[in-house]
Design an enzyme around this catalytic site. Structure first.
Site, PDB file in Angstrom:
ATOM      1  N   CYS A   2     -24.573   6.526 -21.936  1.00 10.92           N
ATOM      2  CA  CYS A   2     -25.300   7.363 -22.906  1.00 10.92           C
ATOM      3  C   CYS A   2     -25.541   6.586 -24.192  1.00 10.92           C
ATOM      4  CB  CYS A   2     -24.477   8.602 -23.238  1.00 10.92           C
ATOM      5  SG  CYS A   2     -24.086   9.564 -21.799  1.00 10.92           S
ATOM      6  N   ARG A  27     -30.575   1.038 -21.733  1.00  6.82           N
ATOM      7  CA  ARG A  27     -29.242   1.259 -21.155  1.00  6.82           C
ATOM      8  C   ARG A  27     -29.316   2.167 -19.935  1.00  6.82           C
ATOM      9  NH1 ARG A  27     -25.208   0.433 -25.228  1.00  6.82           N
ATOM     10  NH2 ARG A  27     -23.944   2.025 -24.250  1.00  6.82           N
ATOM     11  N   TRP A  74     -26.742   9.680 -19.623  1.00  2.09           N
ATOM     12  CA  TRP A  74     -26.600   9.230 -18.229  1.00  2.09           C
ATOM     13  C   TRP A  74     -25.566  10.174 -17.640  1.00  2.09           C
ATOM     14  CZ3 TRP A  74     -22.852   6.891 -15.003  1.00  2.09           C
ATOM     15  CH2 TRP A  74     -23.367   6.286 -13.848  1.00  2.09           C
ATOM     16  N   ASN A 100     -20.736  10.099 -25.929  1.00  2.00           N
ATOM     17  CA  ASN A 100     -20.743   9.072 -24.892  1.00  2.00           C
ATOM     18  C   ASN A 100     -19.315   8.905 -24.410  1.00  2.00           C
ATOM     19  OD1 ASN A 100     -21.469   7.000 -23.192  1.00  2.00           O
ATOM     20  ND2 ASN A 100     -21.328   5.419 -24.770  1.00  2.00           N
ATOM     21  N   GLY A 101     -19.104   8.947 -23.070  1.00  2.92           N
ATOM     22  CA  GLY A 101     -17.757   8.775 -22.527  1.00  2.92           C
ATOM     23  C   GLY A 101     -17.425   9.950 -21.612  1.00  2.92           C
ATOM     24  N   GLU A 480     -24.477 -11.902  -5.002  1.00  4.28           N
ATOM     25  CA  GLU A 480     -25.241 -11.645  -6.239  1.00  4.28           C
ATOM     26  C   GLU A 480     -26.720 -11.466  -5.926  1.00  4.28           C
ATOM     27  OE1 GLU A 480     -24.567 -10.665  -8.980  1.00  4.28           O
ATOM     28  OE2 GLU A 480     -26.349 -11.074 -10.178  1.00  4.28           O
ATOM     29  N   LYS A 484     -28.894  -8.091  -6.758  1.00  2.68           N
ATOM     30  CA  LYS A 484     -30.122  -8.156  -7.560  1.00  2.68           C
ATOM     31  C   LYS A 484     -31.257  -7.478  -6.823  1.00  2.68           C
ATOM     32  CE  LYS A 484     -29.188  -8.858 -10.829  1.00  2.68           C
ATOM     33  NZ  LYS A 484     -27.787  -9.020 -10.906  1.00  2.68           N
ATOM     34  N   HIS A 503     -18.842 -10.755  14.274  1.00  4.22           N
ATOM     35  CA  HIS A 503     -17.768  -9.753  14.385  1.00  4.22           C
ATOM     36  C   HIS A 503     -18.295  -8.345  14.191  1.00  4.22           C
ATOM     37  CE1 HIS A 503     -14.814 -12.918  14.698  1.00  4.22           C
ATOM     38  NE2 HIS A 503     -15.415 -13.521  13.689  1.00  4.22           N
TER      39      HIS A 503
HETATM   40  C1  AGP Z   1     -25.669  -6.351 -12.511  1.00  3.09           C
HETATM   41  O1  AGP Z   1     -27.065  -6.654 -12.381  1.00  3.09           O
HETATM   42  C2  AGP Z   1     -25.429  -4.894 -12.705  1.00  3.09           C
HETATM   43  N1  AGP Z   1     -26.241  -4.382 -13.757  1.00  3.09           N
HETATM   44  C3  AGP Z   1     -23.968  -4.507 -12.788  1.00  3.09           C
HETATM   45  O2  AGP Z   1     -23.400  -4.805 -11.546  1.00  3.09           O
HETATM   46  C4  AGP Z   1     -23.107  -5.189 -13.871  1.00  3.09           C
HETATM   47  O3  AGP Z   1     -22.934  -6.554 -13.563  1.00  3.09           O
HETATM   48  C5  AGP Z   1     -21.727  -4.506 -13.876  1.00  3.09           C
HETATM   49  O4  AGP Z   1     -21.924  -3.150 -14.211  1.00  3.09           O
HETATM   50  C6  AGP Z   1     -20.738  -5.138 -14.853  1.00  3.09           C
HETATM   51  O5  AGP Z   1     -21.243  -5.031 -16.142  1.00  3.09           O
HETATM   52  P1  AGP Z   1     -20.526  -5.895 -17.309  1.00  3.09           P
HETATM   53  O6  AGP Z   1     -20.726  -7.333 -16.985  1.00  3.09           O
HETATM   54  O7  AGP Z   1     -21.238  -5.475 -18.568  1.00  3.09           O
HETATM   55  O8  AGP Z   1     -19.071  -5.520 -17.330  1.00  3.09           O
END
Ligand code: AGP
Length: 607
Positions: A2, A27, A74, A100-101, A480, A484, A503
């Site tokens: 948020c 965000r 969010w 937020n939280g 990764e 992505k 497997h």
């Molecule tokens: C990566 O593209 C994502 N947006 C997500 O996995 C991110 O890496 C993860 O939430 C960790 O975020 P941070 O590095 O800010 O802790």
């Protein structure tokens, strides 16, 4: 997560609140709203969906004032709809709150308040804050906040306005970021300084258990017990006003291209007179020397960076090193003691699971180190020591330069630790250091494939399911690449070690199934080739990322993307930008919302 923003100023606050929300849009969110206080009234306008919908609604509502708060939500508790959008009002409509939280004891507080006759309207945990403030309000918003925070458990940053406290905003921080700013014509408060960047370049970073009370003339900070505290404004680390796209179509593409410079800046920041120097104090260096095992704790791409470092660290430190997903590690029974080094990796520095796992390690007496991109973030301040990556502000939700600069910092840390532990020959470490200095150029060469990849990626853009494979460190890079692709194209993508195909997963491989193979590792090339041959025998279409020298090992691959050769451990930093570009151009082909993928947030400050 948020976004919170609030202003008390001489001008009309509404447009400033909307501009602040637009700075926080990156965000990720699913609803938005504002509330202003004027002439003893609170007026709130909220909507599900984007800020553009809120702006449309505001055209028909006369909302002008000199003090107000706003929010992008969010959803964690309660559906993302107008009713649950913030600001959330108290039953008597005199108090509005943005938060937020997560309030972990919200149900318990709600039951207690309902038994007192308070009527609730929303499905959110936040409403308990509004109602508690109403119950606790005795003419002073500050004292209402002081009484309220005593009841709350969990992570929260909230801001409140009250129709009986004209011109004032009170805000509280506990385990969720909050920053205040004073400028000529007023004052502001926000969960992310990007919303305040155009008003000042000096900010008051609230610490845990602090309250800010702002009006157009001043910002005052108090402890949760009500003592006033002196806080010195600090300059922001990054140039906040430079977060424009600079001509790129998306932030993500801009940030992919920024990687060579970001990697070089990260190296230059810690190379002093030919030596790696993180500026650790002697006590911490002693702990590092005596550590006999290492855990990397992180989430998502940051976890993938830790996983890539795992093998490098074991090779040169000759002690057990493990990357563990933070949301698992925080609830695990992993033995932790004072000879354990726990490294928390986080771009945002606010990821709740990573923070919790780091705190557990600290409480267990471990040596703790944070590798973070955002200065003064929570994880940065929680580790005994911190290494800042120099990626600069990363706006796109899908991290790119955040990840490659984390790798860079980890490579440097590995070499540094091997030197102070004397665990590897100087010659070997010298070779890694030389490779480190070529990393930025090698990444630049990968990024220069953008034109080729933009022409090839559309070919796989409309697949429903794709697979990624690799062995050793290449597998962590394949993880990764898989993340992505799925997070910005919404294609279902699965990644597994190439040796695992037989497997089980190979049962899914059919004619035309697209498989991305990361095959940069000379030592394991023949093994990777086995995996490729197995799936080719079942009709898969294989896109292989490898080097000129190794390409002949994979004659059955349908496509080969040639990348610069480096040692097996540094390969993810050279390969990842190609996978990022492939994901980017796939998402662009599909017309996806690349910088703000659905359901995702730039930092996940809730568990
Ligand atoms: C990566 O593209 C994502 N947006 C997500 O996995 C991110 O890496 C993860 O939430 C960790 O975020 P941070 O590095 O800010 O802790």
């Amino acid at each position: 997560m948020c976004g919170i923003v609030g202003f008390a100023m001489e001008e009309n606050v509404t447009e400033h609140l909307i501009k602040g929300l637009e700075k926080l849009e990156y965000r990720g969110y699913d609803s938005a709203g504002i509330a202003v206080e004027k002439d003893g009234e609170i007026s709130a306008v909220k909507t599900a969906g984007r800020i553009s919908a809120l702006k449309e609604k505001l055209k028909y509502e006369n909302v002008s004032s000199h003090v107000g708060i706003a929010h992008t939500r969010w959803a964690t508790h309660g559906e993302p709809n107008e009713k649950n959008a913030h600001p959330i009002l108290s039953e008597n409509k005199k108090i509005a709150v943005v938060h937020n939280g997560i309030i972990e004891n919200a149900d318990e507080i709600k039951k207690e308040l309902i038994s007192m006759g308070v009527e609730f309207e929303t499905d959110t945990d936040t409403e308990v804050i509004s109602q508690l403030l109403m119950i606790n309000y005795d003419g002073s918003l500050l004292s209402a906040v002081i009484k309220t925070v005593k009841k709350l458990k969990g992570a929260f940053a909230f801001a409140a306005v009250c129709s009986d406290s004209p011109g004032e905003i009170a805000a509280a921080r506990y385990l969720s970021p909050l920053t205040a700013v004073k400028f000529n014509s007023g004052a502001g408060i926000a969960s992310d300084i990007s919303a305040l960047g155009e008003y000042s370049d000096e900010f008051i970073y609230l610490d845990d258990s602090e309250i800010a009370v702002i009006n157009s003339d001043e910002v005052k900070i108090y402890s949760f017990s009500g003592e006033e505290k002196e806080k010195t404004p600090q300059r922001a680390d990054a140039d906040l006003n430079s977060d424009g796209r600079d001509g790129y179509e998306h932030f993500m593409l801009k940030e992919i291209y920024e990687q060579p410079e970001a990697v070089k800046k990260t190296i230059d920041a810690y190379y002093k007179n030919g030596e790696i120097n993180f500026g650790f104090d002697e006590k911490f260096i002693e702990k590092l020397k005596n550590s006999d095992r290492v855990y990397f704790t992180a989430c998502g791409s940051a976890y993938h960076a830790g996983a890539a470092a795992e093998l490098f660290f074991e090779k040169i430190l000759k002690i057990p090193c493990r990357a563990v997903i933070a949301s698992e590690m925080r609830y695990s029974f992993t033995p932790l003691d004072k000879k354990t080094l726990v490294i928390a990796i986080s771009q945002s520095g606010e990821t709740a699971d990573t923070l919790a796992s780091l705190k557990n390690a600290k409480e267990s007496g471990c040596a703790t180190l944070s590798i973070v991109n955002v200065k003064d973030s929570y994880i940065a301040k929680t580790g005994e020591s911190v290494i800042y990556t120099r990626a600069g502000r990363e706006i796109a939700v899908a991290t790119t330069k955040g990840y490659t600069t984390q790798l860079t910092a980890l490579y440097m840390l590995g070499i540094y630790l091997a030197k102070i532990k004397n665990s590897a020959p100087d010659k070997e470490l010298g070779e890694y250091e030389n490779e480190l200095f070529s990393l930025a150029d090698m990444i630049k060469s990968t990024v220069s494939l953008s034109g080729y990849i933009s022409r090839r990626a559309p070919f796989t853009a409309f697949e429903k399911d794709v697979f990624f494979i690799g062995r050793g460190v290449d597998f962590t890079c394949a993880l990764e690449g898989s993340l992505k692709l799925k997070e910005i194209t919404y294609i279902h993508s699965e990644c597994l070690p190439a040796g695992e195909l037989k497997h089980g997963t190979i049962s899914l491989i059919e004619r035309g199934t697209k498989v991305f193979a990361v095959a940069m590792n000379k030592r394991l090339a023949d093994k990777t080739a086995n995996g490729i041959n197995e799936i080719k025998a079942r009709g898969a279409y294989v896109i292989c990322f490898t080097t000129e020298k190794l390409r002949d090992k994979f004659p059955l691959a349908d496509e080969v993307v040639i990348l610069e050769e480096t040692n097996e451990f540094f390969a993810p930093a050279v390969t990842a930008p190609a996978l990022q570009l492939w994901a980017y151009y796939s998402a662009r082909t599909k017309g996806c919302d690349i910088d703000k993928p659905k359901n995702l947030a730039k930092s996940v400050t809730v568990e």
